[in-house]
Each structure stands twice: as C-alpha cells, then as structure tokens.
Write a protein that holds these residues in place. Sequence first.
Motif, PDB file in Angstrom:
ATOM      1  N   ARG A   1      -8.154  -4.015  -2.614  1.00 38.36           N
ATOM      2  CA  ARG A   1      -7.610  -3.323  -3.797  1.00 38.36           C
ATOM      3  C   ARG A   1      -7.577  -4.259  -5.006  1.00 38.36           C
ATOM      4  O   ARG A   1      -7.918  -3.863  -6.126  1.00 38.36           O
ATOM      5  CB  ARG A   1      -6.193  -2.814  -3.482  1.00 38.36           C
TER       6      ARG A   1
ATOM      7  N   ALA B   1     -15.666   0.615  -3.401  1.00 43.91           N
ATOM      8  CA  ALA B   1     -14.461   0.528  -2.569  1.00 43.91           C
ATOM      9  C   ALA B   1     -14.834   0.339  -1.107  1.00 43.91           C
ATOM     10  O   ALA B   1     -14.244  -0.495  -0.397  1.00 43.91           O
ATOM     11  CB  ALA B   1     -13.594   1.763  -2.755  1.00 43.91           C
TER      12      ALA B   1
ATOM     13  N   ALA C   1      -6.855   1.158  -7.855  1.00 42.26           N
ATOM     14  CA  ALA C   1      -6.960   0.016  -8.762  1.00 42.26           C
ATOM     15  C   ALA C   1      -8.110   0.168  -9.750  1.00 42.26           C
ATOM     16  O   ALA C   1      -8.280  -0.689 -10.628  1.00 42.26           O
ATOM     17  CB  ALA C   1      -7.156  -1.272  -7.959  1.00 42.26           C
TER      18      ALA C   1
ATOM     19  N   ASN D   1      -6.100   4.094  -1.627  1.00 45.62           N
ATOM     20  CA  ASN D   1      -5.290   2.957  -2.055  1.00 45.62           C
ATOM     21  C   ASN D   1      -6.139   1.948  -2.818  1.00 45.62           C
ATOM     22  O   ASN D   1      -5.714   1.392  -3.830  1.00 45.62           O
ATOM     23  CB  ASN D   1      -4.648   2.281  -0.843  1.00 45.62           C
ATOM     24  N   VAL D   2      -7.351   1.715  -2.330  1.00 43.97           N
ATOM     25  CA  VAL D   2      -8.254   0.788  -3.018  1.00 43.97           C
ATOM     26  C   VAL D   2      -8.725   1.377  -4.341  1.00 43.97           C
ATOM     27  O   VAL D   2      -8.755   0.703  -5.372  1.00 43.97           O
ATOM     28  CB  VAL D   2      -9.454   0.440  -2.117  1.00 43.97           C
TER      29      VAL D   2
ATOM     30  N   LEU E   1       0.837  -1.187   0.000  1.00 44.03           N
ATOM     31  CA  LEU E   1       0.000   0.000   0.000  1.00 44.03           C
ATOM     32  C   LEU E   1       0.880   1.247   0.000  1.00 44.03           C
ATOM     33  O   LEU E   1       2.014   1.231   0.497  1.00 44.03           O
ATOM     34  CB  LEU E   1      -0.900   0.001   1.238  1.00 44.03           C
TER      35      LEU E   1
END
Length: 233
Positions: free
Chosen positions: A147, A116, A103, A99-100, A90
């Motif tokens: 993610r 998310a 993607a 962070n998620v 991360l």
Amino acid sequence: LNNVVCRASVAGPGDSGVAVLSLQVPPGQSLALLSQPPGTATALFDLIAGLKRPRAGELWVDGVAVHRLGGRDASRYRAGRGLVSPRFPLLTSLPVTDNVLAASVGRPDATVTERAAELLEFVGFTRPAVPVEQLTAEERWRVMIARALMPAPRLLLAEDPATEVDARAVDRVLDVLMDAHARFGFTLVLAAERLAAAVRCDRRVSLAGGAVAEDEITGDDDGWTRSRVDRIG
C-alpha cells in the motif's frame, strides 16, 4: 538538493522540547532513527510524514515547506509519501487489493489495478482473496508495504515491525522493505525500535533529549567510512 532538511524542535514522551534537532537526509538514502525513549523517533517520523507540525523550526522535503502546510496542501503532501505503521492499519471492511488501491489517486483503472497486483506479488503476498481479519501479522505488514508503494513515493517512512510481528517474521518483513528500497530507489526513514533493525539502513541516527546524539554511516555503498561521521549535542 537534499531530500529531507529538518531543523526543528522535536519532543517525544518525557522530552522537554527545548533542544533543536538538525538533520539532513540525501535522496535515496536509508536512514534509521533510534531514540531513548523510542517516542522521540516516532515524533520526528510524524513531522516528516506531515502528520504533525514542529513546535518550532523548519522542515523541508523535496523543496516543500512541510512546517507551513495545512488543509488540502497537507493532505496532498501526505498522499504522496509512503507510510508503513501499525497506527494506520489495513481496513477490515475492504478486501486486500482494495486496501492497496486506497493509496492511489483518483478512480482506479486497469493499469492501476495491475500495479496493485504487481506490488502484492513483489512483497510476497499470495492470498489476495483472504479477508483482512484472517491475515497473519506478517501478511498484514507485507500488504501495508505494498500500500505504501502504491503512489510510487520518493520518500517512504516505516516503523519497526518488531512491536507487531513475531521474532521469526521481523527479519522477513525488513527484507521486503529493504528490497523495495533497493529496487525503487526512494528515500527510506525507519523509526527503529532495535539496533538489529537500524543496522539494515545506510545510516543510523540516535536521538537523545530531542537532539541528534550520534550520526553514523552503517553501510559503505556511498563511499563514506563506517565510522561516526557527525556528533551533535
């Protein structure tokens, strides 16, 4: 049509790279890769993920010739796979949710942001406001799984959490991974460090000398027997 078809030269640390590995993975199957040394399983993991090209041979995923990809095509292919690996941690500069969202493709809208949040809830992560650097190792793995699920991948590749997570948390992280496989139905390839992790999957493939040494069905959901179904090399 097989989801993953590989006939390629794969070499990990200490391997000669002469042997040609032949492997087919049907859609929706969970497959564990074991190898001695463990680096051979990781090398195959990287080929399937599109992170590296095979020394020789072919690798097809959903009809895509992965061994031929380069540039933007390779980037698009990688973006559509789910990847859970401590080698791709991360980002501490971003909040957990971002962070998620990293993607996802394109600018996140309300629907994407809601997805998310739902994925973080699914993996059992309950502290989205906490900075990444304050997360426990187990929490980081849970977020990495969320993610990896963000692009709704048909293929998810994961590494064994045993090298990063304490013994008590390993089973919990694997529970999340297997629950995700059962719920979303993607093909799962797990580069396993331990037999205890490998037996969680429908099928276990042991690699030796860059080739398949054993190929065993470990579950009985697909009607196959639990005995060895193939031996190559």
